[in-house]
Design a protein around this motif. Structure first.
Motif, PDB file in Angstrom:
ATOM      1  N   ASP A 143       0.784  -1.036  -0.070  1.00 18.82           N
ATOM      2  CA  ASP A 143       0.092  -0.031   0.062  1.00 18.82           C
ATOM      3  C   ASP A 143       0.865   1.460   0.044  1.00 18.82           C
ATOM      4  O   ASP A 143       0.747   2.088   0.698  1.00 18.82           O
ATOM      5  N   ASP A 181      -1.853  -2.062  -4.371  1.00 15.87           N
ATOM      6  CA  ASP A 181      -2.238  -0.773  -4.023  1.00 15.87           C
ATOM      7  C   ASP A 181      -0.846   0.065  -4.185  1.00 15.87           C
ATOM      8  O   ASP A 181      -0.479   0.756  -3.229  1.00 15.87           O
ATOM      9  N   ASN A 215      -6.389  -3.969  -4.873  1.00 20.90           N
ATOM     10  CA  ASN A 215      -7.748  -3.446  -5.448  1.00 20.90           C
ATOM     11  C   ASN A 215      -7.676  -2.109  -6.102  1.00 20.90           C
ATOM     12  O   ASN A 215      -8.234  -1.774  -6.965  1.00 20.90           O
ATOM     13  N   HIS A 216      -6.843  -1.525  -5.657  1.00 17.36           N
ATOM     14  CA  HIS A 216      -6.806  -0.237  -6.230  1.00 17.36           C
ATOM     15  C   HIS A 216      -5.862  -0.054  -7.634  1.00 17.36           C
ATOM     16  O   HIS A 216      -6.319   0.998  -8.462  1.00 17.36           O
ATOM     17  N   HIS A 304      -2.835  -9.676  -1.812  1.00 18.94           N
ATOM     18  CA  HIS A 304      -2.974  -8.257  -1.353  1.00 18.94           C
ATOM     19  C   HIS A 304      -3.799  -8.241  -0.268  1.00 18.94           C
ATOM     20  O   HIS A 304      -3.792  -7.653   1.069  1.00 18.94           O
ATOM     21  N   HIS A 346      -3.278  -4.137   1.901  1.00 12.15           N
ATOM     22  CA  HIS A 346      -4.723  -3.803   2.284  1.00 12.15           C
ATOM     23  C   HIS A 346      -5.091  -3.304   3.502  1.00 12.15           C
ATOM     24  O   HIS A 346      -5.623  -1.921   3.470  1.00 12.15           O
TER      25      HIS A 346
HETATM   26 FE   LIG Z   1      -6.155  -2.676  -0.821  1.00  8.40          FE
END
Ligand SMILES: [Fe+2]
Length: 497
Positions: A143, A181, A215-216, A304, A346
């Protein structure tokens, strides 16, 4: 052939000093370039390292050109050249025929023009042959992409990086894992430039990079695993598997594996939900095939979405579908084939478990330690190292799970998950040293403080993958009985003689 020259302190000290001057050198190069000439939009970075090959990448301004990498044993002596004909601004050059465990200096450019390199700052070291018991250092960030959206994010990401470099000193990491991320908020191409490539030029020109999807990355930037498209896939070159690099070819860059020394690394795509995460699906089946084929002593798996967290995400929250699915479906699989360390991001915190096995339920189901193999802190200066009775990937002998999601920001709400012995709401990164049958990991925060340290030791025989755990435990019990019988026999002999 040089023997991992990064370990030669005197020489590397000068390299590290020069590493810190790298950005300035590149900027100076750009500043003195004639008007209209190409400059670097993304400085050189290294990917898909194998004992005999590597991928060198960079990006330039227009107009498009060919791609040229020169390499050799010393700056000023780049005797080998690889040219990719044609015209482009996104440059990706595969170099093959390299010697394992060897340092090469390099430059990138076009035609006869050098845009960067041919100096002491730009070098890479090829991995040793797979199975070699050579000390290996791994830098892990998660991240980390906050620099794309806030000045504080840049400050924190740079502080985390600088303290890693200070801790590493002359012994910089051999490889570098990104836990997803990597570019907030949406993983766009511009955010990748400002949130990643502009932050780490002094790391990525020397240390080979291995990312996983967050996810980003699937935001409006549009990275798509099924199509293998978007900024994430356009920016990175993942190992294809097979050959001297090891691993079973996955047929996709979304998930992949490779060997480095005596370690088997696996990257899983936990961000693409739905059928991608199904038991019996292509990724699941490839993972099992890959685990069966593994012959390395250590297994490190990264993705992640954390199976265990009480940070900015909660693995007990049913709405966190990916966290449940990774815990219920993929954790049992990797444990049955002997995973040693599992890494995620995450949650924007650092969390690290005790040695556990078989925890697939809510945190309350392990509240009394039913899933603990060793409930200590694993710190050699504390409760002592975790010990696994195998030199190889023995099944279900315990693994450590760590969330490293605070490499550019921290986020409140962190509490202790039942399996965690360390939980820290502060920016930092993880440095891992694998040396033969020991693994040490250090969480280095942005102030340079080591807030957590644990060690895993492996003893005993090499247990190949796929041996049922009951059989393993039976063998261990038999060994202990034989050892005890021997002690008793010696004791009786001693007392009567
Ligand atoms: Fe994430």
């Amino acid at each position: 052939m040089m023997r991992n020259p990064l370990r030669e302190a005197g020489r590397v000290t000068s390299c590290v000093q020069l590493v810190r001057l790298g950005i300035a050198a590149s900027l100076l190069l750009a500043a003195v370039a004639p008007a209209g000439a190409q400059t670097l939009l993304r400085t050189p970075y290294l990917m898909a390292g194998a004992p005999d090959s590597i991928v060198v990448r960079w990006r330039t301004t227009s107009p498009p050109t060919d791609s040229v990498v020169r390499y050799g044993s010393a700056p000023g002596s780049l005797t080998q050249t690889v040219t990719v004909a044609g015209s482009r601004t996104e440059h990706e050059v595969d170099i093959s025929g390299l010697t394992p465990n060897t340092q090469y200096f390099y430059s990138v450019g076009f035609g006869t023009t050098i845009l960067a390199g041919d100096d002491a700052n730009h070098f890479f070291v090829t991995p040793p042959l797979r199975g070699t018991r050579q000390a290996t250092r791994i830098w892990v960030i998660g991240d980390s992409g906050q620099c794309a959206v806030s000045s504080q994010g840049c400050t924190d990401a740079n502080a985390v990086k600088d303290e890693y470099l200070a801790f590493a000193g002359s012994d910089i990491a051999d490889l570098w894992v990104l836990l997803g991320d990597n570019a907030y908020t949406n993983g766009t191409d511009l955010q990748y430039t400002t949130g990643f490539f502009d932050v780490y030029p002094d790391v990525m020109r020397n240390t080979i990079l291995y990312p996983t999807l967050g996810n980003h990355e699937l935001g409006s930037g549009g990275s798509n695993s099924a199509a293998q498209s978007g900024p994430y896939y356009d920016s990175f070159s993942m190992p294809s598997g097979g050959g001297l690099g090891g691993g079973v070819a996955s047929g996709t860059e979304a998930y992949y594996s490779f060997d480095w020394a005596n370690i088997h690394f696996i990257s899983i795509d936990s961000a693409t939900q739905g059928a991608n995460l199904a038991v019996g699906g292509p990724m699941y089946n490839w993972l099992e095939t890959d685990l069966i084929a593994n012959t390395q002593e250590w297994i490190i798996v990264y993705w992640h979405h954390p199976p265990y967290t009480k940070g900015s995400h909660d693995s007990d929250n049913p709405a966190e579908t990916s966290l449940f699915e990774m815990r219920e479906r993929f954790v049992p699989l990797i444990e049955s084939y002997g995973v040693d360390l599992q890494l995620t991001g995450h949650s924007h915190s650092y969390e690290r478990s005790v040695l556990i096995n078989g925890h697939t339920g809510l945190s309350s189901t392990c509240a009394l330690g039913e899933c603990f193999i060793d409930g200590g802190d694993g710190n050699p200066s504390g409760n002592g190292a975790y010990v696994k009775a195998t030199l190889g990937p023995g099944p279900n002998l315990g693994a450590v799970y760590s969330v490293v999601g605070s490499s550019s920001k921290n986020q409140g709400g962190l509490t202790q998950h039942a399996v965690m012995t360390s939980w820290i709401n502060f920016e930092g990164s993880l440095l891992i040293d694998v040396n033969g049958s020991s693994l040490d990991a250090y969480f280095i925060d942005k102030n340079g403080v080591v807030d957590d340290h644990f060690r895993i030791l492996k003893i005993g025989a090499f247990i190949p993958p796929g041996v049922p755990s009951l059989q393993i435990h039976g063998l261990i019990a038999l060994c202990l009985i034989l050892v005890a019988a021997g002690v008793l026999a010696r004791s009786r002999f001693t007392s009567t003689s």
